[in-house]
Write an enzyme that holds these catalytic residues in place. Structure first.
Site, PDB file in Angstrom:
ATOM      1  N   GLU A  23       0.809  -1.213   0.000  1.00  0.00           N
ATOM      2  CA  GLU A  23       0.000   0.000   0.000  1.00  0.00           C
ATOM      3  C   GLU A  23       0.843   1.264   0.000  1.00  0.00           C
ATOM      4  O   GLU A  23       0.456   2.276  -0.596  1.00  0.00           O
ATOM      5  CB  GLU A  23      -0.946   0.019   1.210  1.00  0.00           C
ATOM      6  CG  GLU A  23      -2.045  -1.021   1.180  1.00  0.00           C
ATOM      7  CD  GLU A  23      -1.674  -2.327   1.859  1.00  0.00           C
ATOM      8  OE1 GLU A  23      -2.561  -3.181   2.048  1.00  0.00           O
ATOM      9  OE2 GLU A  23      -0.473  -2.497   2.203  1.00  0.00           O
TER      10      GLU A  23
ATOM     11  N   PHE B 275     -12.127  -6.438  14.013  1.00  0.00           N
ATOM     12  CA  PHE B 275     -11.026  -6.930  13.184  1.00  0.00           C
ATOM     13  C   PHE B 275     -10.667  -5.891  12.121  1.00  0.00           C
ATOM     14  O   PHE B 275     -11.522  -5.396  11.407  1.00  0.00           O
ATOM     15  CB  PHE B 275     -11.431  -8.246  12.512  1.00  0.00           C
ATOM     16  CG  PHE B 275     -10.394  -8.793  11.570  1.00  0.00           C
ATOM     17  CD1 PHE B 275      -9.178  -9.274  12.053  1.00  0.00           C
ATOM     18  CD2 PHE B 275     -10.626  -8.830  10.205  1.00  0.00           C
ATOM     19  CE1 PHE B 275      -8.218  -9.773  11.194  1.00  0.00           C
ATOM     20  CE2 PHE B 275      -9.666  -9.326   9.328  1.00  0.00           C
ATOM     21  CZ  PHE B 275      -8.462  -9.802   9.826  1.00  0.00           C
ATOM     22  N   GLN B 276      -9.411  -5.550  12.046  1.00  0.00           N
ATOM     23  CA  GLN B 276      -8.854  -4.570  11.106  1.00  0.00           C
ATOM     24  C   GLN B 276      -9.516  -3.194  11.233  1.00  0.00           C
ATOM     25  O   GLN B 276      -9.647  -2.472  10.250  1.00  0.00           O
ATOM     26  CB  GLN B 276      -8.937  -5.090   9.663  1.00  0.00           C
ATOM     27  CG  GLN B 276      -7.975  -6.249   9.402  1.00  0.00           C
ATOM     28  CD  GLN B 276      -7.814  -6.600   7.937  1.00  0.00           C
ATOM     29  OE1 GLN B 276      -8.717  -6.372   7.132  1.00  0.00           O
ATOM     30  NE2 GLN B 276      -6.672  -7.172   7.589  1.00  0.00           N
TER      31      GLN B 276
ATOM     32  N   LYS C  32     -17.824  -0.185   5.468  1.00  0.00           N
ATOM     33  CA  LYS C  32     -18.135  -1.231   4.494  1.00  0.00           C
ATOM     34  C   LYS C  32     -19.627  -1.315   4.202  1.00  0.00           C
ATOM     35  O   LYS C  32     -20.030  -1.519   3.040  1.00  0.00           O
ATOM     36  CB  LYS C  32     -17.622  -2.592   4.984  1.00  0.00           C
ATOM     37  CG  LYS C  32     -17.816  -3.680   3.929  1.00  0.00           C
ATOM     38  CD  LYS C  32     -17.168  -4.994   4.291  1.00  0.00           C
ATOM     39  CE  LYS C  32     -17.351  -5.998   3.145  1.00  0.00           C
ATOM     40  NZ  LYS C  32     -16.721  -7.305   3.436  1.00  0.00           N
TER      41      LYS C  32
ATOM     42  N   MET D 254      24.332   8.910   3.226  1.00  0.00           N
ATOM     43  CA  MET D 254      24.247  10.232   3.833  1.00  0.00           C
ATOM     44  C   MET D 254      24.445  10.168   5.343  1.00  0.00           C
ATOM     45  O   MET D 254      25.110  11.035   5.934  1.00  0.00           O
ATOM     46  CB  MET D 254      22.911  10.903   3.503  1.00  0.00           C
ATOM     47  CG  MET D 254      22.832  12.355   3.954  1.00  0.00           C
ATOM     48  SD  MET D 254      24.071  13.417   3.147  1.00  0.00           S
ATOM     49  CE  MET D 254      23.220  13.850   1.634  1.00  0.00           C
TER      50      MET D 254
END
Length: 555
Positions: free
Chosen positions: A51, A113-114, A163, A468
């Protein structure tokens, strides 16, 4: 007509002219992906490997095209994986809409959940964000999100959709995109008159062009101002390409890794004109000793930036393009001044330089990259030494040509941005300049580039260290190289080939041109070039922390 929330979302995206979405599916966005499948001939979905890669790709697409980039992820970890990409876009004023799924409204606040409060998490790093719990409000939210992302100073907007909202039905009525209002000039005529008078009377003026010049499409107006009044121009990292890097009035980048000519000119100037720049710490360093002899004029669309980091004597807040047009009507035409000639003398005395021995030097690679692409490639970068070499030694002549994480400094940004830029600008050659440390963070996106047959080039400047950070440890920490050595034995050529890409190893100066020409000839496959460079290569000049920009270390 009655449509589901998912159908409404897709129809609204089509209203906004969205033709490409970068994302990764999951449970909370299944209904949306089902509609994306049905709309696949109108909206192209690019399945990234992660993602975060989707967020960076949407960012690169937006920077390269000027359109709003769109990415999508599921709830919970999918949403949080977008956060770094959203913050990167926010810091660099990139228009982006991030769409996340959320658990059903009946499950909110129950540690489902999630489930994660993504609107709370992203509140400090978005222009605005929404959570949609009512399907009747979805269309208006989507339209507002795109408007906010583009309006004024651009930036990312997040839409979190429950959802059950994506499955519920509501009335949908098509609407054309809301037109952006004509940006106000933001200043009175007398302010423009005063600014022009100040510019006309200045003996040693300098212009700083920031990323806001490119965002405003004001590069032609900037060029006219500089050439009319014969004012030397420097740029920030984000301003690369806003003024032609090949122009005789261009002095190079400003600040920590700026040219000696630029930093001396700023320190000796009597008028410093910042346009579309935010005076970051990497530009001004010691604020008390920045441009000590100059009055400062700041032109910016965002009034919150004016006076935020440095005191300003002349403030012009409004549309940059319109302000510059009005200034150009009032600024006096000048022949080359003693000041302009002095700048040219400094450019002769203090050019950017590196060792001309037979070793494979990164600066040489960038120079050959510039020559072989005729300066026309889009260059994306990761973050580190390679980023600065790409800024210093490739000459950018147009806006939206140099894509880099300036404000957040995101390692892992460049490859996703490269993918997004290539999809947004399929006729251009896109090259990602990377360090081996950064490439380890995003090499999984090789699968994406291979799947979609993207002819991107990934040029790895492989010094087997975090370059760096190691440079700072060498210069300022007495050579204590704590956790910056990356001798892990990774064969990047073999890794590229394992993904189905073309892999090339380059260890000598003589092989650089052949490798770049082979990579540039690829039309349907990504190419990874592993350039083996010395771990003690450094970026110079460098301003030590806390020093004024006039005090540079050059070797």
């Amino acid at each position: 007509m009655k449509l589901t929330g998912s159908q409404i979302l897709i129809e609204c995206l089509k209203e906004q002219g969205v033709d490409t979405i970068f994302g990764f599916p999951g449970g909370a966005v299944l209904n949306i992906y089902d509609e994306l499948y049905r709309a696949r001939n109108e909206i192209r979905h690019i399945l990234t490997s992660h993602e975060q890669g989707a967020a960076h790709a949407a960012d690169g697409y937006a920077r390269a095209t000027g359109k709003v980039g769109v990415c999508i992820a599921t709830s919970g970890p999918g949403a949080t994986n977008l956060v770094t990409g959203i913050a990167t876009a926010y810091m660099d004023s990139v228009p982006m809409v991030a769409i996340t799924g959320q658990v059903a409204t009946t499950l909110l606040g129950k540690d489902s959940f999630q489930e994660v409060d993504i609107t709370g998490i992203t509140m400090p790093i978005t222009k605005h964000n929404f959570i949609v719990k009512d399907v009747d409000k979805l269309a208006d939210v989507v339209r507002k999100a795109f408007f906010i992302a583009r309006e004024g100073r651009p930036g990312p907007v997040l839409i979190d959709i429950c959802k059950d909202v994506t499955a519920a039905c509501a009335e949908y009525e098509p609407k054309p995109p809301k037109r952006l209002p004509q940006a106000p000039i933001g200043v009175d005529e007398k302010d423009i008159d005063e600014a022009a008078e100040i510019i006309n009377s200045a003996k040693r003026p300098v212009i700083l062009a920031g990323g806001g010049v490119s965002i405003a499409g004001a590069n032609k107006e900037l060029l006219e101002l500089a050439t009319t009044a014969k004012i030397p121009v420097t740029t920030t990292l984000m301003g690369m390409g806003a003024f032609p890097g090949t122009h005789e009035l261009y002095t190079g980048m400003i600040g920590m890794h700026g040219t000696r000519t630029t930093n001396m000119a700023v320190s000796e100037s009597d008028l410093f004109i910042a346009i579309g720049a935010r005076f970051s710490d990497r530009v001004i360093s010691d604020v008390r000793r920045f441009a000590p002899k100059a009055s400062i004029m700041h032109i910016d669309i965002d009034p919150a930036e004016i006076g935020k980091n440095i005191s300003v004597q002349y403030a012009l807040s409004g549309d940059i393009k319109k302000i510059l047009k009005l200034l150009n009507q009032r600024v006096e035409k000048k022949e080359y001044t003693d000041w302009a000639r002095k700048i040219n003398e400094w450019k002769e005395l203090y050019p950017l330089k590196y060792s001309q021995d037979s070793k494979l030097h990164p600066q040489y690679i960038i120079e050959r990259m510039y020559e072989l692409t005729k300066g026309e490639a889009i260059i994306t970068t990761e973050v580190g030494q390679h980023q600065m070499w790409a800024a210093q030694f490739y000459k950018y002549t147009s806006p939206r040509q140099f894509l880099s994480s300036g404000g957040l400094g995101t390692m892992g940004y460049g490859f996703g941005a490269c993918i997004g830029a290539q999809i947004g600008k399929p006729g251009k050659k896109v090259i990602n300049v990377a360090g081996d440390g950064s490439f380890r963070m995003n090499c999984n996106e090789l699968a994406t580039a291979v799947e979609y047959k993207l002819p991107v080039i990934i040029a790895i400047f492989n010094n087997h260290v975090l370059g760096m950070v190691r440079q700072w440890q060498d210069l300022f920490y007495d050579g204590r190289y704590s956790s910056t050595t990356l001798d892990r034995g990774t064969d990047f050529k073999a890794l590229a080939e394992a993904y189905g890409a073309i892999g090339i190893n380059v260890t000598t100066r003589e092989d650089v041109d052949e490798a770049l020409k082979r990579a540039l000839a690829s039309e349907d496959a990504p190419v990874v070039i592993n350039f083996e460079i010395d771990r003690d290569e450094k970026v110079f000049p460098i301003v030590p922390p806390g020093a004024p920009i006039s005090e540079l270390i050059e070797e």
